[in-house]
Design an enzyme around this catalytic site. Structure first.
Site, PDB file in Angstrom:
ATOM      1  N   LEU A   1       1.968   0.300  -4.565  1.00  0.00           N
ATOM      2  CA  LEU A   1       0.941   0.515  -5.845  1.00  0.00           C
ATOM      3  C   LEU A   1       0.920   1.619  -5.855  1.00  0.00           C
ATOM      4  O   LEU A   1       0.925   2.688  -7.436  1.00  0.00           O
ATOM      5  CB  LEU A   1      -0.054   0.423  -5.147  1.00  0.00           C
ATOM      6  CG  LEU A   1      -0.367  -1.713  -4.982  1.00  0.00           C
ATOM      7  CD1 LEU A   1      -2.063  -1.680  -4.532  1.00  0.00           C
ATOM      8  CD2 LEU A   1      -1.110  -1.329  -7.114  1.00  0.00           C
TER       9      LEU A   1
ATOM     10  N   ARG B   1       0.709  -1.534  -0.213  1.00  0.00           N
ATOM     11  CA  ARG B   1       0.416  -0.163   0.258  1.00  0.00           C
ATOM     12  C   ARG B   1       0.734   1.069   0.331  1.00  0.00           C
ATOM     13  O   ARG B   1       0.135   2.170  -0.608  1.00  0.00           O
ATOM     14  CB  ARG B   1      -1.151  -0.230   0.863  1.00  0.00           C
ATOM     15  CG  ARG B   1      -1.873  -0.597   1.092  1.00  0.00           C
ATOM     16  CD  ARG B   1      -2.856  -1.091   2.424  1.00  0.00           C
ATOM     17  NE  ARG B   1      -4.332  -1.613   1.821  1.00  0.00           N
ATOM     18  CZ  ARG B   1      -4.475  -2.726   3.172  1.00  0.00           C
ATOM     19  NH1 ARG B   1      -4.236  -1.787   4.149  1.00  0.00           N
ATOM     20  NH2 ARG B   1      -6.012  -3.051   3.255  1.00  0.00           N
TER      21      ARG B   1
ATOM     22  N   VAL C   1      -6.186  -4.264  -6.567  1.00  0.00           N
ATOM     23  CA  VAL C   1      -5.716  -5.031  -5.953  1.00  0.00           C
ATOM     24  C   VAL C   1      -5.698  -4.292  -3.805  1.00  0.00           C
ATOM     25  O   VAL C   1      -5.623  -2.698  -3.909  1.00  0.00           O
ATOM     26  CB  VAL C   1      -4.509  -5.067  -6.461  1.00  0.00           C
ATOM     27  CG1 VAL C   1      -4.814  -6.130  -7.550  1.00  0.00           C
ATOM     28  CG2 VAL C   1      -3.558  -4.240  -7.105  1.00  0.00           C
ATOM     29  N   GLU C   2      -4.461  -4.818  -3.341  1.00  0.00           N
ATOM     30  CA  GLU C   2      -4.838  -4.657  -2.532  1.00  0.00           C
ATOM     31  C   GLU C   2      -5.425  -3.943  -1.374  1.00  0.00           C
ATOM     32  O   GLU C   2      -5.113  -2.825  -0.928  1.00  0.00           O
ATOM     33  CB  GLU C   2      -3.221  -3.400  -2.435  1.00  0.00           C
ATOM     34  CG  GLU C   2      -2.338  -4.461  -2.801  1.00  0.00           C
ATOM     35  CD  GLU C   2      -1.415  -5.436  -2.029  1.00  0.00           C
ATOM     36  OE1 GLU C   2      -2.048  -5.599  -0.517  1.00  0.00           O
ATOM     37  OE2 GLU C   2      -0.362  -5.804  -1.577  1.00  0.00           O
ATOM     38  N   GLY C   3      -6.503  -4.220  -1.237  1.00  0.00           N
ATOM     39  CA  GLY C   3      -7.247  -3.419  -1.005  1.00  0.00           C
ATOM     40  C   GLY C   3      -8.022  -2.112  -2.075  1.00  0.00           C
ATOM     41  O   GLY C   3      -8.062  -1.279  -1.985  1.00  0.00           O
TER      42      GLY C   3
END
Length: 745
Positions: free
Chosen positions: A308, A304, A426-428
């Site tokens: 990203l 995060r 992605v990643e939440g």
């Protein structure tokens, strides 16, 4: 009945996964923003991120070589990433950026990790994701922090040297963002391993969206552990657990692929049914059963906060560089399109937001670099930097228009445009991140007393009332101080403080302080009036999260301008800084006003307006003069602009190189072009149907000399190449026979 007892009946308890998320990570600058007193002294005291000698050498060496090897257009049209690229990544330790040197890794800083991933992403999203994942949340990171000595000694050197390719499987078809709801189960039992009966787990799983799974040799797996027979002597439901399972282990299914937007990185599924694994496969061993979610949340910062956001910064710099160059070179109606205000409006927005992206990228990695794991800040970076990347890309597509929509090796935007939704997801997923995580976690983590108060409310201790009353009194005092501060700053705005010595920065720092003081009051009243319902009031809480986020962005912009830039570049950077900071402050104020307008209690809404003296927008806005100034600055070949687009490394013959060559040629020819235009205006010669004919006429009329004619013709050839798009035959085979760029005879 005490106040605590009454509250206990109406306030929901915090779930195990929520509690583990709250307990993991650190509170950083966002804590001071939430509490209404942004800590600019702490901001100034953060060590400035710089690449080490080894990190710079890696960028100049292996990364530069990789960029020359990669043909991204070919990758998008193929089924696999080329073997020579994968082999190069392994042998040059691209998968070991975060692994300690003691285990054969590179042990680079978060700033270097981000810079490397972003530089690769500017060339190829598929290759960048391939590098990103092993250096993000996954087996390497989990082993470093939680593995046993034996696990570290065995796995980390193999991961560092590329002997093993890892993946990590969390997402299930029935549980995406809700990790606590994963249906994958490991049952405690006895089974056979290496010829012996040992205690272990019988695991069944069905996972999807797992990056690198199709080529992985070792699988990191998250699942829930159950002990129905009580073999471990405790509860039956033991919680989320992480294990590391070799691909060759009996029953492991890997290899099937998804097709993520045609970007062509390896992403797919993994399954297993009643696969027996010994306890030694659990990361950290048997003692870490049930600690998986806490482990994962604590390690989320890499994905995060580094990977990203790096993709967002990369696509922004690529969009900015190519759009600024195109706007300067492309002409319509006898003018560079960068002279038209419609283009300037888009270009200025791209430029200002690209500056903001780089500011946030640097600040966030600086925080991670000093050993912090600020979960709220990394959520802010993930959400806003990927969203800004999408916004910037859309504007770049508008500017480059027809050139941007024709795919081919020369197109610098299409690959990123297609890939950007992946970073959003992605990643939440970003909807989850904005509506539930940023303020949802921020309110519990950043409020100085709230978490302790909730724990006291739900406590069964005999002295719980006494503890609660003490915390409650502190909370009331905290809220009163917040209201008094906000009222003073609203009524007497000139009393706002600033620590900066730069006159252009001081007003912005004061504005951050004033807006943060309002945020603290609105957060207090939200908790008081809505209580536990605030979690369901997602649109309201998301707006408060937006305020935190945009104030963090403004602080990042201020820090970058004050401390990252050499003094001699500040004049060049000033329009970028003003645009980015004003935009951030206006967005923060816009979110505050929208929160007030939609707060469900009319009486509370009026009281909040009164206490904060908030009845209209007051922040300095981005005006037309600033747009024009920034758009013009963005088209100049300045040192600051080159530094701001440092992630873009043109390779001879690629789209970035073609654009840059035309742009630089025009910058060199500006005085000569002015001479030609002056000759046309004075009617010393006539314009031709093509610019090359016009140049010949100018030479014949002796407006320009032969040497000048050659320079201008060279520029014209490069200009024509830059505005051209790739061409294919009827069967869509790329036509590669293109005119060489050479000085005209």
């Amino acid at each position: 009945m005490s106040i605590r007892t009454r509250l206990k009946k109406v306030l929901p308890t915090i779930s195990t996964t929520e509690q583990e998320a709250l307990d993991a990570g650190d509170v950083w600058l966002e804590g001071s923003i939430y509490q209404g007193v942004p800590d600019f002294n702490a901001l100034k005291n953060i060590p400035v991120a710089k690449l080490s000698v080894d990190e710079q050498a890696f960028l100049d060496g292996p990364v530069a070589t990789l960029l020359e090897m990669v043909d991204n257009f070919a990758i998008q049209g193929a089924k696999h990433i080329p073997d020579d690229v994968l082999t190069f990544l392994k042998t040059n330790k691209f998968f070991s950026l975060i692994i300690p040197k003691a285990y054969g890794g590179l042990e680079f800083s978060p700033y270097a990790n981000s810079t490397i991933v972003a530089t690769i992403a500017a060339k190829s999203s598929a290759v960048a994701v391939t590098v990103m994942v092993p250096n993000s949340l996954g087996p390497g990171e989990l082993l470093m922090h939680y593995g046993t000595d034996e696990q570290r000694d065995f796995w980390l050197p193999r991961l560092a040297n590329g002997l093993e390719i890892p993946c990590f499987a969390l997402t299930s078809p029935e549980a995406g963002s809700d990790a606590g709801g994963i249906p994958d189960i490991g049952t405690v039992t006895f089974g056979e391993y290496e010829g012996n009966q040992v205690l272990g787990l019988s695991v069944t799983w069905d996972k999807r969206y797992i990056t690198l799974a199709p080529i992985a040799s070792v699988l990191g797996l998250a699942f829930k552990v159950q002990d129905p027979k009580g073999l471990l002597g405790g509860d039956e439901d033991l919680g989320i657990t992480c294990a590391l399972i070799p691909k060759a282990h009996p029953g492991v299914q890997l290899g099937n692929r998804h097709d993520p937007m045609g970007v062509n990185f390896y992403n797919g599924t993994t399954r297993g049914e009643d696969v027996f694994i010994p306890m030694e496969f659990i990361i950290g061993g048997q003692k870490n059963i049930g600690r998986g979610w806490a482990m994962l949340v604590a390690c989320l910062g890499a994905g995060r906060g580094i990977s990203l956001p790096a993709l967002g910064a990369s696509v922004s710099q690529c969009s900015f560089k190519s759009s600024a160059e195109y706007a300067a070179v492309r002409e319509q109606f006898g003018l560079s399109i960068g002279k038209f205000e419609g283009i300037q409006e888009k270009l200025a927005d791209i430029a200002g937001k690209t500056y903001l992206q780089e500011s946030m990228r640097v600040l966030t990695t600086e925080g991670l670099g000093i050993g912090l794991k600020p979960s709220v800040v990394t959520a802010i970076a993930k959400y806003h930097m990927t969203e800004l990347g999408r916004d910037i890309l859309n504007s770049a597509m508008d500017i480059q228009a027809g050139k941007a929509i024709q795919r081919g090796p020369q197109n610098t935007l299409a690959s990123g445009y297609v890939a950007q939704p992946i970073a959003i997801t992605v990643e939440g997923a970003n909807i989850l991140t904005r509506n539930l995580m940023i303020f949802g976690q921020g309110v519990m983590r950043c409020h100085p007393y709230l978490q302790s108060m909730v724990e006291a409310i739900h406590s069964d201790d005999t002295n719980a009332d006494k503890v609660f009353n003490s915390i409650f009194a502190k909370t009331v005092g905290y809220s009163v101080n917040n209201s008094l501060r906000a009222f003073r700053l609203g009524l007497l705005p000139f009393t706002a403080q600033a620590t900066s010595t730069l006159p252009e920065v001081i007003p912005y720092e004061k504005s951050v302080n004033k807006l943060a003081s309002k945020l603290a009051v609105y957060a207090d009243f939200s908790l008081l009036v809505l209580g536990g319902k605030l979690k369901q009031a997602e649109m309201l809480s998301a707006r408060l999260g937006d305020v935190m986020s945009y104030l963090y962005a403004a602080m990042a912009s201020i820090r970058y301008y004050e401390q990252k830039l050499p003094k001699e570049q500040r004049e060049q950077a000033a329009p970028y800084f003003h645009y980015a900071t004003r935009w951030s402050l206006c967005k923060a104020e816009e979110a505050l006003l929208a929160f007030l307008e939609n707060f469900p209690s009319s009486a509370t809404r009026k009281l909040m307006r009164l206490l904060t003296v908030t009845y209209s927008a007051k922040m300095p806005k981005v005006n037309d003069d600033l747009v024009r100034e920034l758009a013009e600055q963005a088209q100049l070949n300045t040192e600051f602009k080159r530094n701001l687009t440092h992630l873009i490394k043109p390779i001879p013959g690629d789209g970035n190189d073609i654009n840059e060559q035309a742009y630089l040629a025009k910058m060199d020819c500006l005085p000569l072009l002015a001479k030609v235009k002056k000759g046309l205006r004075s009617r010393q010669f006539k314009a031709g149907t093509r610019f090359s004919i016009t140049l010949d006429a100018a030479l014949e009329a002796k407006v320009i000399e032969l040497s000048e004619h050659k320079l201008l013709q060279d520029y014209n050839l490069k200009r024509e190449r830059a505005i051209r798009v790739d061409e294919f035959d009827f069967d869509m085979n790329l036509i590669t026979e293109k005119a060489e760029l050479k000085i005209a005879n």
